[in-house]
Enzyme design. Sequence first.
Site, short mmCIF file in Angstrom:
data_model
loop_
_atom_site.label_atom_id
_atom_site.label_comp_id
_atom_site.label_asym_id
_atom_site.label_seq_id
_atom_site.Cartn_x
_atom_site.Cartn_y
_atom_site.Cartn_z
N SER A 197 -23.34 -2.64 34.16
CA SER A 197 -22.98 -3.17 32.43
C SER A 197 -22.39 -1.09 31.84
CB SER A 197 -23.87 -3.31 31.97
OG SER A 197 -23.36 -3.64 30.57
N HIS A 199 -21.17 -0.48 29.28
CA HIS A 199 -21.43 0.61 28.38
C HIS A 199 -22.68 0.89 28.54
CE1 HIS A 199 -24.49 -2.47 25.98
NE2 HIS A 199 -23.55 -2.94 27.08
N THR A 235 -8.81 -13.76 32.13
CA THR A 235 -7.42 -12.04 32.90
C THR A 235 -8.17 -10.83 33.06
OG1 THR A 235 -5.66 -12.83 31.19
CG2 THR A 235 -5.58 -10.89 31.84
N CYS A 324 -31.20 -7.24 22.43
CA CYS A 324 -30.52 -8.48 22.82
C CYS A 324 -32.23 -9.29 22.46
CB CYS A 324 -30.31 -9.24 24.18
SG CYS A 324 -29.09 -8.08 24.52
#
Length: 379
Positions: A197, A199, A235, A324
């Site tokens: 990931s 970040h 996209t 999370c």
Amino acid sequence: MKYFDYAATCPLDREAADIFIQASTKYYGNSQSLHEAGSASANLLESCRQEFARLLGVEKAGIYFTSGGSEANFLGIMALLSAKRKNGNHIITGAAEHSSVYNLMKKLGGEGWEITFLPLNSSGKIELASFIEAVRPETVLVSIQHGNPEVGTIQPIINVAEYCRSEEILIHTDCVQTFGKIPVAPLAGWVDALSISGHKFYGPKGTGMAYVNPKLAWKPYIDGTVHEKGFRPGTVNVPGIAAMTAAAQKAHSLMDIETKRVNKLREALIESLSDVRESIEIFGAEGDEQLTGIMGMAIKGLEGQYVLLECNRQGFAISTGTACHTGMLSPAKTMTAMGIEGKQAKEFFRISFGRETQQEDAVNLGKILAAITSQVSVV
């Protein structure tokens, strides 16, 4: 505010931010479009793919860009299930996996798959013997995170992968917490899929990457998907991927220096707790089995949420577990997986270091924690 929650997210690196802006204004074409603007974006995208293949030591054909680690986990696991090497409906995973994996496993369990959740030992590690004992003839997939996001223990993924290979079991590993902090390339050649990931290593949010062994004949999760060779719809975020690639290059170039520096920060914080050390528990492993940048802790007799609020009041940002999971009434999954229950489990909090953390900040946070600890009379 002094920030000690880098395991949750990092600020965007300024050089990566500049690349994001440049790519957004210059390479704005849809990479699937056939015109010149589309081709320019497609060429940049393929350069990024090649760079991640180089950093991981894998084939470029196995690199797929996603919207983050959670999507990379989900799609990586589903790709492997569509390409399983033998008949069977049994999956092995860890009891403290990230929510994106843990919740998917719960969902699969409700759809007829049999899921085994492996516990952690007192260091936060999955015992290799326990894993081998859990394997059945019908085991087709294993998904175990490389580095625990709450206590920082590094799992023996290569050893697990070696056994999986001998039993024709596919293996996925979540490298979100480890990529850019410790070398991931040594295990990339052993696993069938892995996830990262952006970040978590100073790239932009909303960017991620999945590697899936290109020798596997996986099927698209959604039929008719054309982007990323059918891996995901939508996209492609070319500017974000370019910025993530720059952040990945920088993280790798600084890896050794940052590891040594962060280890000194960790030692400084622990030293500042010396007067109250008996009242504080630090979870995790030692040496090469531990991410230096993550400290899972508990002050005996105090809820982690109280410690977080007290630190926040004094200008220091820490956490009580993965972002999370925060806000739930249940304790951190890692505590439960380690067999720590009830009130004791809710004492958990996490400190994580990053590039902007200074020695003075670590010492001052330690002093604040020591002061908070001194308020409690331990029986």
